[in-house]
Write a protein that holds these residues in place. Structure first.
Motif, short mmCIF file in Angstrom:
data_model
loop_
_atom_site.label_atom_id
_atom_site.label_comp_id
_atom_site.label_asym_id
_atom_site.label_seq_id
_atom_site.Cartn_x
_atom_site.Cartn_y
_atom_site.Cartn_z
N ALA A 2 0.83 -1.20 0.00
CA ALA A 2 0.00 0.00 0.00
C ALA A 2 0.87 1.26 0.00
CB ALA A 2 -0.93 0.00 1.21
N LEU A 3 2.04 1.16 0.59
CA LEU A 3 2.92 2.32 0.68
C LEU A 3 3.37 2.83 -0.69
CD1 LEU A 3 4.29 4.27 2.62
CD2 LEU A 3 6.21 2.71 2.68
N PRO A 4 3.81 2.01 -1.61
CA PRO A 4 4.20 2.54 -2.92
C PRO A 4 3.06 3.21 -3.67
CG PRO A 4 5.13 0.37 -2.62
CD PRO A 4 4.20 0.62 -1.47
N THR A 9 0.77 8.24 -5.64
CA THR A 9 -0.37 9.15 -5.71
C THR A 9 0.02 10.53 -5.19
OG1 THR A 9 -1.89 7.30 -5.38
CG2 THR A 9 -2.78 9.50 -5.00
N LEU A 10 0.72 10.58 -4.06
CA LEU A 10 1.14 11.87 -3.50
C LEU A 10 2.16 12.58 -4.39
CD1 LEU A 10 1.39 11.01 0.30
CD2 LEU A 10 -0.35 12.41 -0.84
N THR A 11 3.05 11.83 -5.01
CA THR A 11 4.02 12.41 -5.92
C THR A 11 3.31 13.02 -7.13
OG1 THR A 11 5.68 10.81 -5.23
CG2 THR A 11 6.08 11.96 -7.29
N ALA A 12 2.34 12.31 -7.65
CA ALA A 12 1.57 12.83 -8.79
C ALA A 12 0.81 14.08 -8.39
CB ALA A 12 0.62 11.76 -9.31
N ASN A 15 3.24 17.02 -8.09
CA ASN A 15 3.60 17.52 -9.42
C ASN A 15 2.49 18.36 -10.03
OD1 ASN A 15 6.03 16.21 -9.15
ND2 ASN A 15 5.43 14.43 -10.38
N GLU A 16 1.26 17.91 -9.82
CA GLU A 16 0.10 18.64 -10.33
C GLU A 16 0.00 20.02 -9.67
OE1 GLU A 16 -4.73 18.32 -9.97
OE2 GLU A 16 -3.57 16.46 -9.95
N ILE A 17 0.19 20.07 -8.33
CA ILE A 17 0.12 21.34 -7.60
C ILE A 17 1.25 22.26 -8.02
CG2 ILE A 17 0.29 22.38 -5.30
CD1 ILE A 17 -1.22 19.90 -4.24
#
Length: 143
Positions: A2-4, A9-12, A15-17
């Protein structure tokens, strides 16, 4: 496992922000340029008496000094001081001698440039002596 997925998701999302923030900064820079243009045009068309003094008239220095007058004023300032003066001090003395506003930065700068040319030519003719530099400004004294 679940961690990866969370990291991905948080990295994406990060990047979006970041992309959104950079786009907003670009739009802000464009808006600031537009605002400065509008303010400049408003200042040109604002003819109230309080704003007319903000824009000094452009003057050609060639017509403000008679032939040889700048050097005569410079020489008088050096004689009065009795010591070497730097370009800034001579510039202020010339402006005061002409009765102009010595707080006007653009006038001081324009006269200083012309004065340096004039004094450099006089130094080549040995009518004045370059006395070195003080704080990055040329010093002048009578020969």
């Amino acid at each position: 496992m679940a961690l990866p997925q969370i990291v991905h998701t948080l990295t994406a999302k990060r990047n979006e922000i970041e992309a959104h923030i950079s786009e907003l900064r670009r739009q802000l820079a464009a808006a600031e340029r537009d605002l400065s243009s509008v303010n400049a045009v408003l200042a040109l068309y604002d003819l109230s008496p309080s704003t007319q003094t903000r824009f000094p008239a452009y003057a050609n220095l060639n017509r403000l000094f008679a032939y040889g007058e700048m050097f005569k004023l410079c020489k008088a300032a050096l004689e009065e001081a009795g010591k070497p003066l730097d370009t800034r001090e001579i510039t202020r003395a010339i402006i005061r001698a002409k009765g102009w506003d010595d707080a006007d930065v653009m006038l001081r700068k324009a006269i200083a440039y012309r004065l340096i040319q004039n004094l450099s030519r006089a130094a080549m003719q040995q009518r004045i002596v370059d006395a070195g530099r003080r704080k990055g400004v040329r010093m002048w004294t009578l020969s």
